[in-house]
Structure formats: C-alpha cells, structure tokens
Motif scaffolding. Sequence first.
Motif, PDB file in Angstrom:
ATOM      1  N   LEU A   9       4.663  26.936 -44.013  1.00 51.39           N
ATOM      2  CA  LEU A   9       4.402  27.121 -42.591  1.00 51.39           C
ATOM      3  C   LEU A   9       4.369  25.772 -41.876  1.00 51.39           C
ATOM      4  CD1 LEU A   9       3.706  29.022 -40.260  1.00 51.39           C
ATOM      5  CD2 LEU A   9       1.314  28.784 -40.899  1.00 51.39           C
ATOM      6  N   ALA A  10       3.744  24.794 -42.475  1.00 52.32           N
ATOM      7  CA  ALA A  10       3.629  23.478 -41.848  1.00 52.32           C
ATOM      8  C   ALA A  10       5.001  22.838 -41.659  1.00 52.32           C
ATOM      9  CB  ALA A  10       2.732  22.573 -42.689  1.00 52.32           C
ATOM     10  N   LEU A  11       5.884  23.025 -42.580  1.00 53.18           N
ATOM     11  CA  LEU A  11       7.201  22.412 -42.481  1.00 53.18           C
ATOM     12  C   LEU A  11       8.061  23.058 -41.409  1.00 53.18           C
ATOM     13  CD1 LEU A  11       8.033  21.893 -46.251  1.00 53.18           C
ATOM     14  CD2 LEU A  11       7.381  20.168 -44.582  1.00 53.18           C
ATOM     15  N   MET A  12       7.747  24.276 -41.038  1.00 50.93           N
ATOM     16  CA  MET A  12       8.553  24.976 -40.059  1.00 50.93           C
ATOM     17  C   MET A  12       7.947  24.911 -38.657  1.00 50.93           C
ATOM     18  SD  MET A  12      11.117  25.790 -41.768  1.00 50.93           S
ATOM     19  CE  MET A  12      12.009  26.842 -40.674  1.00 50.93           C
ATOM     20  N   THR A  13       6.817  24.242 -38.496  1.00 47.29           N
ATOM     21  CA  THR A  13       6.211  24.090 -37.180  1.00 47.29           C
ATOM     22  C   THR A  13       6.768  22.831 -36.527  1.00 47.29           C
ATOM     23  OG1 THR A  13       4.201  25.173 -37.936  1.00 47.29           O
ATOM     24  CG2 THR A  13       4.039  23.880 -35.926  1.00 47.29           C
ATOM     25  N   ARG A  14       7.213  22.958 -35.287  1.00 44.94           N
ATOM     26  CA  ARG A  14       7.806  21.842 -34.572  1.00 44.94           C
ATOM     27  C   ARG A  14       6.940  21.479 -33.363  1.00 44.94           C
ATOM     28  NH1 ARG A  14      10.237  21.403 -38.797  1.00 44.94           N
ATOM     29  NH2 ARG A  14      12.360  22.083 -39.085  1.00 44.94           N
ATOM     30  N   PHE A  15       6.785  20.201 -33.141  1.00 45.15           N
ATOM     31  CA  PHE A  15       6.023  19.709 -32.004  1.00 45.15           C
ATOM     32  C   PHE A  15       6.907  18.790 -31.172  1.00 45.15           C
ATOM     33  CE2 PHE A  15       2.905  20.611 -35.250  1.00 45.15           C
ATOM     34  CZ  PHE A  15       1.918  21.261 -34.549  1.00 45.15           C
ATOM     35  N   SER A  16       6.712  18.836 -29.883  1.00 38.04           N
ATOM     36  CA  SER A  16       7.409  17.911 -28.988  1.00 38.04           C
ATOM     37  C   SER A  16       6.345  17.200 -28.169  1.00 38.04           C
ATOM     38  CB  SER A  16       8.353  18.680 -28.065  1.00 38.04           C
ATOM     39  OG  SER A  16       8.946  17.794 -27.163  1.00 38.04           O
ATOM     40  N   SER A  17       6.341  15.871 -28.259  1.00 37.22           N
ATOM     41  CA  SER A  17       5.334  15.107 -27.528  1.00 37.22           C
ATOM     42  C   SER A  17       5.984  13.873 -26.908  1.00 37.22           C
ATOM     43  CB  SER A  17       4.191  14.695 -28.452  1.00 37.22           C
ATOM     44  OG  SER A  17       4.671  13.868 -29.472  1.00 37.22           O
ATOM     45  N   VAL A  18       5.264  13.300 -25.951  1.00 38.81           N
ATOM     46  CA  VAL A  18       5.750  12.109 -25.267  1.00 38.81           C
ATOM     47  C   VAL A  18       4.542  11.247 -24.906  1.00 38.81           C
ATOM     48  CG1 VAL A  18       5.718  13.174 -22.981  1.00 38.81           C
ATOM     49  CG2 VAL A  18       7.268  11.306 -23.423  1.00 38.81           C
ATOM     50  N   ARG A  19       4.744   9.923 -24.906  1.00 35.74           N
ATOM     51  CA  ARG A  19       3.687   9.010 -24.486  1.00 35.74           C
ATOM     52  C   ARG A  19       4.084   8.436 -23.133  1.00 35.74           C
ATOM     53  NH1 ARG A  19       0.786   4.563 -28.032  1.00 35.74           N
ATOM     54  NH2 ARG A  19       1.388   6.147 -29.507  1.00 35.74           N
ATOM     55  N   ILE A  20       3.224   8.617 -22.141  1.00 31.99           N
ATOM     56  CA  ILE A  20       3.459   8.107 -20.793  1.00 31.99           C
ATOM     57  C   ILE A  20       2.187   7.417 -20.321  1.00 31.99           C
ATOM     58  CG2 ILE A  20       3.957   8.726 -18.393  1.00 31.99           C
ATOM     59  CD1 ILE A  20       5.546  11.113 -19.435  1.00 31.99           C
ATOM     60  N   LYS A  21       2.339   6.174 -19.914  1.00 31.24           N
ATOM     61  CA  LYS A  21       1.209   5.385 -19.410  1.00 31.24           C
ATOM     62  C   LYS A  21       0.020   5.402 -20.368  1.00 31.24           C
ATOM     63  CE  LYS A  21       2.379   5.813 -14.522  1.00 31.24           C
ATOM     64  NZ  LYS A  21       1.900   6.179 -13.200  1.00 31.24           N
ATOM     65  N   GLY A  22       0.296   5.261 -21.651  1.00 29.87           N
ATOM     66  CA  GLY A  22      -0.764   5.188 -22.651  1.00 29.87           C
ATOM     67  C   GLY A  22      -1.394   6.519 -23.023  1.00 29.87           C
ATOM     68  N   LYS A  23      -0.881   7.618 -22.488  1.00 33.79           N
ATOM     69  CA  LYS A  23      -1.401   8.949 -22.814  1.00 33.79           C
ATOM     70  C   LYS A  23      -0.356   9.704 -23.618  1.00 33.79           C
ATOM     71  CE  LYS A  23      -3.641   9.184 -18.320  1.00 33.79           C
ATOM     72  NZ  LYS A  23      -3.586   9.873 -17.026  1.00 33.79           N
ATOM     73  N   VAL A  24      -0.809  10.486 -24.578  1.00 34.37           N
ATOM     74  CA  VAL A  24       0.107  11.312 -25.367  1.00 34.37           C
ATOM     75  C   VAL A  24      -0.019  12.754 -24.880  1.00 34.37           C
ATOM     76  CG1 VAL A  24       0.684  12.181 -27.658  1.00 34.37           C
ATOM     77  CG2 VAL A  24      -0.054   9.805 -27.363  1.00 34.37           C
ATOM     78  N   TYR A  25       1.107  13.322 -24.494  1.00 31.61           N
ATOM     79  CA  TYR A  25       1.161  14.710 -24.051  1.00 31.61           C
ATOM     80  C   TYR A  25       1.921  15.524 -25.090  1.00 31.61           C
ATOM     81  CZ  TYR A  25      -0.101  13.025 -19.388  1.00 31.61           C
ATOM     82  OH  TYR A  25      -0.739  12.449 -18.328  1.00 31.61           O
ATOM     83  N   VAL A  26       1.317  16.589 -25.567  1.00 31.16           N
ATOM     84  CA  VAL A  26       2.026  17.532 -26.428  1.00 31.16           C
ATOM     85  C   VAL A  26       2.654  18.544 -25.481  1.00 31.16           C
ATOM     86  CG1 VAL A  26       1.856  19.246 -28.264  1.00 31.16           C
ATOM     87  CG2 VAL A  26       0.445  17.168 -28.343  1.00 31.16           C
ATOM     88  N   LEU A  27       3.973  18.494 -25.382  1.00 25.83           N
ATOM     89  CA  LEU A  27       4.686  19.328 -24.422  1.00 25.83           C
ATOM     90  C   LEU A  27       4.869  20.746 -24.929  1.00 25.83           C
ATOM     91  CD1 LEU A  27       7.419  16.746 -23.429  1.00 25.83           C
ATOM     92  CD2 LEU A  27       5.320  17.280 -22.186  1.00 25.83           C
ATOM     93  N   HIS A  28       5.058  20.898 -26.236  1.00 24.35           N
ATOM     94  CA  HIS A  28       5.338  22.229 -26.772  1.00 24.35           C
ATOM     95  C   HIS A  28       5.177  22.212 -28.288  1.00 24.35           C
ATOM     96  CE1 HIS A  28       6.899  26.243 -26.568  1.00 24.35           C
ATOM     97  NE2 HIS A  28       8.053  25.976 -27.175  1.00 24.35           N
ATOM     98  N   ALA A  29       4.767  23.306 -28.837  1.00 19.11           N
ATOM     99  CA  ALA A  29       4.709  23.495 -30.287  1.00 19.11           C
ATOM    100  C   ALA A  29       5.191  24.910 -30.575  1.00 19.11           C
ATOM    101  CB  ALA A  29       3.288  23.310 -30.791  1.00 19.11           C
ATOM    102  N   PHE A  30       6.034  25.036 -31.576  1.00 25.60           N
ATOM    103  CA  PHE A  30       6.547  26.359 -31.924  1.00 25.60           C
ATOM    104  C   PHE A  30       6.920  26.389 -33.392  1.00 25.60           C
ATOM    105  CE2 PHE A  30      10.138  23.783 -30.733  1.00 25.60           C
ATOM    106  CZ  PHE A  30      11.162  24.163 -31.580  1.00 25.60           C
ATOM    107  N   GLN A  31       7.039  27.591 -33.919  1.00 20.85           N
ATOM    108  CA  GLN A  31       7.463  27.759 -35.302  1.00 20.85           C
ATOM    109  C   GLN A  31       8.941  28.088 -35.327  1.00 20.85           C
ATOM    110  OE1 GLN A  31       4.850  30.672 -36.964  1.00 20.85           O
ATOM    111  NE2 GLN A  31       3.331  29.149 -37.479  1.00 20.85           N
ATOM    112  N   LYS A  32       9.669  27.296 -36.058  1.00 21.45           N
ATOM    113  CA  LYS A  32      11.098  27.543 -36.211  1.00 21.45           C
ATOM    114  C   LYS A  32      11.255  28.668 -37.225  1.00 21.45           C
ATOM    115  CE  LYS A  32      15.371  24.936 -36.823  1.00 21.45           C
ATOM    116  NZ  LYS A  32      16.112  25.983 -37.388  1.00 21.45           N
TER     117      LYS A  32
END
Length: 61
Positions: A9-32
């Motif tokens: 399950l862990a290997l099939m979970t995908r996360f999309s994140s970005v760092r802007i102005k020193g903050k980390v935003y998790v934009l989306h997480a989903f299971q492939k």
Amino acid sequence: MAKPMNTDLALMTRFSSVRIKGKVYVLHAFQKKSKKGIQTPQKEINVIKSRLKRVEVEEGI
C-alpha cells in the motif's frame, strides 16, 4: 507494539508537494490503482495543477 506497515500500500501511494516561501504544501495524495505503467492519471494531474494555482494566489506569486 506497532503493527507492521503494509509496504504494498505504501509503495502505491503518491504525494505531490511543493515548497514556496519556506512552507511545504501537500497539494494532493492518492493511491495509484494500476500496477502497470508509471503515468499519473490526467484527473490527478488536474487536481494538482488546480491546487498549485490556489496556493500561488494565496502566496502572491
């Protein structure tokens, strides 16, 4: 005692994140769901792009 993590399950979970102005935003997480191919479904890409635009507006970029 902690239960062992389901590595399949862990290997099939995908996360999309970005760092802007020193903050980390998790934009989306989903299971492939497909074990074939590496391409991210267009629906998921659209969600990520939409959320990134919103963060950019909030941060004044």
